[in-house]
Scaffold this motif. Structure first.
Motif, PDB file in Angstrom:
ATOM      1  N   PHE A  99       0.829  -1.206   0.000  1.00 36.96           N
ATOM      2  CA  PHE A  99       0.000   0.000   0.000  1.00 36.96           C
ATOM      3  C   PHE A  99       0.863   1.256   0.000  1.00 36.96           C
ATOM      4  CE2 PHE A  99      -2.043   3.410   2.435  1.00 36.96           C
ATOM      5  CZ  PHE A  99      -3.167   3.642   1.653  1.00 36.96           C
ATOM      6  N   SER A 100       1.864   1.291   0.883  1.00 40.10           N
ATOM      7  CA  SER A 100       2.723   2.472   1.004  1.00 40.10           C
ATOM      8  C   SER A 100       3.507   2.719  -0.282  1.00 40.10           C
ATOM      9  CB  SER A 100       3.703   2.296   2.173  1.00 40.10           C
ATOM     10  OG  SER A 100       3.016   2.122   3.384  1.00 40.10           O
ATOM     11  N   LEU A 101       4.067   1.648  -0.854  1.00 44.69           N
ATOM     12  CA  LEU A 101       4.867   1.806  -2.062  1.00 44.69           C
ATOM     13  C   LEU A 101       3.996   2.204  -3.260  1.00 44.69           C
ATOM     14  CD1 LEU A 101       7.617   1.689  -3.307  1.00 44.69           C
ATOM     15  CD2 LEU A 101       7.371  -0.782  -3.614  1.00 44.69           C
ATOM     16  N   THR A 102       2.799   1.640  -3.338  1.00 38.61           N
ATOM     17  CA  THR A 102       1.884   2.015  -4.432  1.00 38.61           C
ATOM     18  C   THR A 102       1.516   3.491  -4.339  1.00 38.61           C
ATOM     19  OG1 THR A 102       0.940  -0.216  -4.520  1.00 38.61           O
ATOM     20  CG2 THR A 102      -0.360   1.552  -5.489  1.00 38.61           C
ATOM     21  N   LEU A 103       1.184   3.931  -3.127  1.00 32.26           N
ATOM     22  CA  LEU A 103       0.826   5.337  -2.934  1.00 32.26           C
ATOM     23  C   LEU A 103       2.000   6.245  -3.257  1.00 32.26           C
ATOM     24  CD1 LEU A 103      -1.287   7.380  -1.988  1.00 32.26           C
ATOM     25  CD2 LEU A 103      -0.462   7.052   0.356  1.00 32.26           C
ATOM     26  N   ALA A 104       3.195   5.824  -2.827  1.00 33.71           N
ATOM     27  CA  ALA A 104       4.391   6.632  -3.081  1.00 33.71           C
ATOM     28  C   ALA A 104       4.661   6.747  -4.579  1.00 33.71           C
ATOM     29  CB  ALA A 104       5.592   6.003  -2.377  1.00 33.71           C
ATOM     30  N   LEU A 105       4.593   5.641  -5.285  1.00 32.07           N
ATOM     31  CA  LEU A 105       4.841   5.653  -6.729  1.00 32.07           C
ATOM     32  C   LEU A 105       3.763   6.440  -7.468  1.00 32.07           C
ATOM     33  CD1 LEU A 105       5.951   1.945  -7.262  1.00 32.07           C
ATOM     34  CD2 LEU A 105       7.407   3.982  -7.326  1.00 32.07           C
ATOM     35  N   PHE A 106       2.534   6.352  -6.992  1.00 32.55           N
ATOM     36  CA  PHE A 106       1.459   7.125  -7.606  1.00 32.55           C
ATOM     37  C   PHE A 106       1.727   8.626  -7.473  1.00 32.55           C
ATOM     38  CE2 PHE A 106      -2.545   9.463  -7.135  1.00 32.55           C
ATOM     39  CZ  PHE A 106      -3.126   9.207  -8.371  1.00 32.55           C
ATOM     40  N   ALA A 137       9.325  17.475  -5.756  1.00 29.10           N
ATOM     41  CA  ALA A 137       9.605  16.103  -6.180  1.00 29.10           C
ATOM     42  C   ALA A 137      10.780  15.514  -5.399  1.00 29.10           C
ATOM     43  CB  ALA A 137       9.901  16.066  -7.678  1.00 29.10           C
ATOM     44  N   ILE A 138      11.834  16.310  -5.175  1.00 28.48           N
ATOM     45  CA  ILE A 138      13.001  15.828  -4.431  1.00 28.48           C
ATOM     46  C   ILE A 138      12.634  15.527  -2.980  1.00 28.48           C
ATOM     47  CG2 ILE A 138      15.275  16.496  -3.535  1.00 28.48           C
ATOM     48  CD1 ILE A 138      15.659  18.091  -6.136  1.00 28.48           C
ATOM     49  N   ILE A 139      11.898  16.454  -2.359  1.00 28.80           N
ATOM     50  CA  ILE A 139      11.475  16.240  -0.964  1.00 28.80           C
ATOM     51  C   ILE A 139      10.587  15.006  -0.858  1.00 28.80           C
ATOM     52  CG2 ILE A 139      10.089  17.206   0.917  1.00 28.80           C
ATOM     53  CD1 ILE A 139      11.026  19.989  -0.007  1.00 28.80           C
ATOM     54  N   LEU A 140       9.683  14.857  -1.814  1.00 28.91           N
ATOM     55  CA  LEU A 140       8.776  13.706  -1.821  1.00 28.91           C
ATOM     56  C   LEU A 140       9.553  12.401  -1.954  1.00 28.91           C
ATOM     57  CD1 LEU A 140       5.847  12.659  -1.876  1.00 28.91           C
ATOM     58  CD2 LEU A 140       5.886  12.941  -4.355  1.00 28.91           C
ATOM     59  N   LEU A 141      10.547  12.381  -2.819  1.00 30.42           N
ATOM     60  CA  LEU A 141      11.344  11.165  -3.022  1.00 30.42           C
ATOM     61  C   LEU A 141      12.107  10.797  -1.753  1.00 30.42           C
ATOM     62  CD1 LEU A 141      12.193   9.008  -5.034  1.00 30.42           C
ATOM     63  CD2 LEU A 141      14.065  10.501  -5.753  1.00 30.42           C
ATOM     64  N   ILE A 142      12.675  11.803  -1.084  1.00 28.49           N
ATOM     65  CA  ILE A 142      13.411  11.542   0.163  1.00 28.49           C
ATOM     66  C   ILE A 142      12.477  10.963   1.219  1.00 28.49           C
ATOM     67  CG2 ILE A 142      14.649  12.634   2.069  1.00 28.49           C
ATOM     68  CD1 ILE A 142      15.777  14.630   0.029  1.00 28.49           C
ATOM     69  N   ILE A 143      11.298  11.561   1.368  1.00 27.85           N
ATOM     70  CA  ILE A 143      10.327  11.084   2.353  1.00 27.85           C
ATOM     71  C   ILE A 143       9.915   9.648   2.045  1.00 27.85           C
ATOM     72  CG2 ILE A 143       7.965  11.402   3.206  1.00 27.85           C
ATOM     73  CD1 ILE A 143       8.364  14.412   2.842  1.00 27.85           C
ATOM     74  N   ILE A 144       9.707   9.368   0.757  1.00 26.75           N
ATOM     75  CA  ILE A 144       9.274   8.027   0.347  1.00 26.75           C
ATOM     76  C   ILE A 144      10.334   6.988   0.675  1.00 26.75           C
ATOM     77  CG2 ILE A 144       8.861   6.603  -1.704  1.00 26.75           C
ATOM     78  CD1 ILE A 144       7.372   9.064  -2.856  1.00 26.75           C
ATOM     79  N   VAL A 145      11.600   7.289   0.388  1.00 27.87           N
ATOM     80  CA  VAL A 145      12.681   6.342   0.668  1.00 27.87           C
ATOM     81  C   VAL A 145      12.783   6.062   2.161  1.00 27.87           C
ATOM     82  CG1 VAL A 145      15.183   6.030   0.612  1.00 27.87           C
ATOM     83  CG2 VAL A 145      14.002   6.925  -1.391  1.00 27.87           C
TER      84      VAL A 145
END
Length: 293
Positions: free
Chosen positions: A18-25, A173-181
């Motif tokens: 769920f978390s990874l799907t939401l992050a990729l979306f 986008a950069i902040i979002l990617l860091i949070i997702i990782v």
């Protein structure tokens, strides 16, 4: 009752998926916005017109020759090999002026003081102040061109706002990617917590780190692949809904780039699943028995 035997590489995965799907979306949504913004910017720039006013009393042949001369310039936008030049006669210009101002100047002037003109669309690369000035100077050197005008303040305003939009979207986008990782690392680490004793047991019987890690990595990559496919499906459905409600969006679609983006999202899902799982498993492989408890 027989106790269920744990199998290496198995752990609760619903929250991870769920978390990874939401992050990729979310990443895909930002990327789609960026693609459409780029197309929109290109559309605005290539539909911006400058006006080249012609000398008075030019014959039709001279005007036609001028049109061909200007059309051959490298800065003129070509659409289907046709230069984007539109002739506006002084009579047509007078009608437009009267329609806009509701005042008929010909009644008190007794003549039409306006000039015939060309409305020119330029290539996107010339949409900046310095290059527009070069275009203006080049056109005004052509025999038969009286004056070239464009809205300088408007060009500066558009360019400044476009730059701000790109900076904000890139930072987001950069902040979002860091949070997702970070989120994925923590989520997978918590999910693997139930497997820590099994990992330790395999180490005690002589299993190599590669043998222990392999099933976890395969599962992580599979989860990333599945999350990527689901996220892509959600994005495609969202795009179709947006186009059905706002048909004008269809003109900004770039099928090739969208296909590449969707493939990149799936690939990113596999990569995040692999790296996050690898880091989490390696952490448990390096813990002592006291730290495991």
């Amino acid at each position: 009752m027989a106790r269920t035997k744990k199998k290496v590489g198995t752990y609760p995965s619903g929250m991870i998926l769920f978390s990874l799907t939401l992050a990729l979306f979310l990443i895909g949504f930002c990327a789609v916005l960026a693609l459409h913004s780029k197309k929109l910017v290109t559309y605005i720039r290539e539909n911006y017109e400058i006006r080249a006013f012609l000398d008075k009393d030019l014959g039709n042949k001279k005007i036609k020759d001028l049109q061909e001369t200007i059309g051959s310039r490298p800065y003129i936008l070509q659409t289907n090999s046709e230069p984007q030049i539109k002739l506006v006669t002084k009579e047509e210009a007078a009608k437009e002026f009267i329609a806009e101002t509701k005042e008929d100047f010909s009644k008190f002037l007794g003549e039409n003081p306006l000039h015939d003109s060309f409305r020119l669309k330029l290539n996107e690369g010339y949409f900046e102040e310095a290059k527009l000035q070069e275009v203006k100077q080049d056109l005004e050197q052509i025999n038969g061109v009286f004056e070239v005008v464009y809205q300088e303040n408007l060009v500066d305003s558009i360019n400044k706002n476009i730059t701000k939009i790109y900076v904000v979207m890139s930072a987001f986008a950069i902040i979002l990617l860091i949070i997702i990782v970070i989120l994925m690392n923590n989520t997978i680490r918590l999910a693997l917590h139930s497997q820590r004793m099994l990992i330790r047991s395999m180490q005690l019987v002589g299993a190599t780190n590669g043998f222990i890690t392999r099933p976890f990595l395969l599962r992580g990559m599979w989860q990333g692949l599945l999350a990527g496919v689901i996220a892509v499906g959600m994005l495609l459905i969202g795009l179709q809904l947006a186009i059905s409600n706002l048909p004008e969006l269809a003109m900004f679609q770039d099928v090739e780039k969208i296909a590449i983006l969707m493939a990149a999202i799936v690939g990113l899902g596999v990569l995040i699943g692999f790296l996050s799982t690898f880091q989490a498993v390696n952490r448990y492989l390096g813990l002592t028995l006291d730290e495991l408890y």
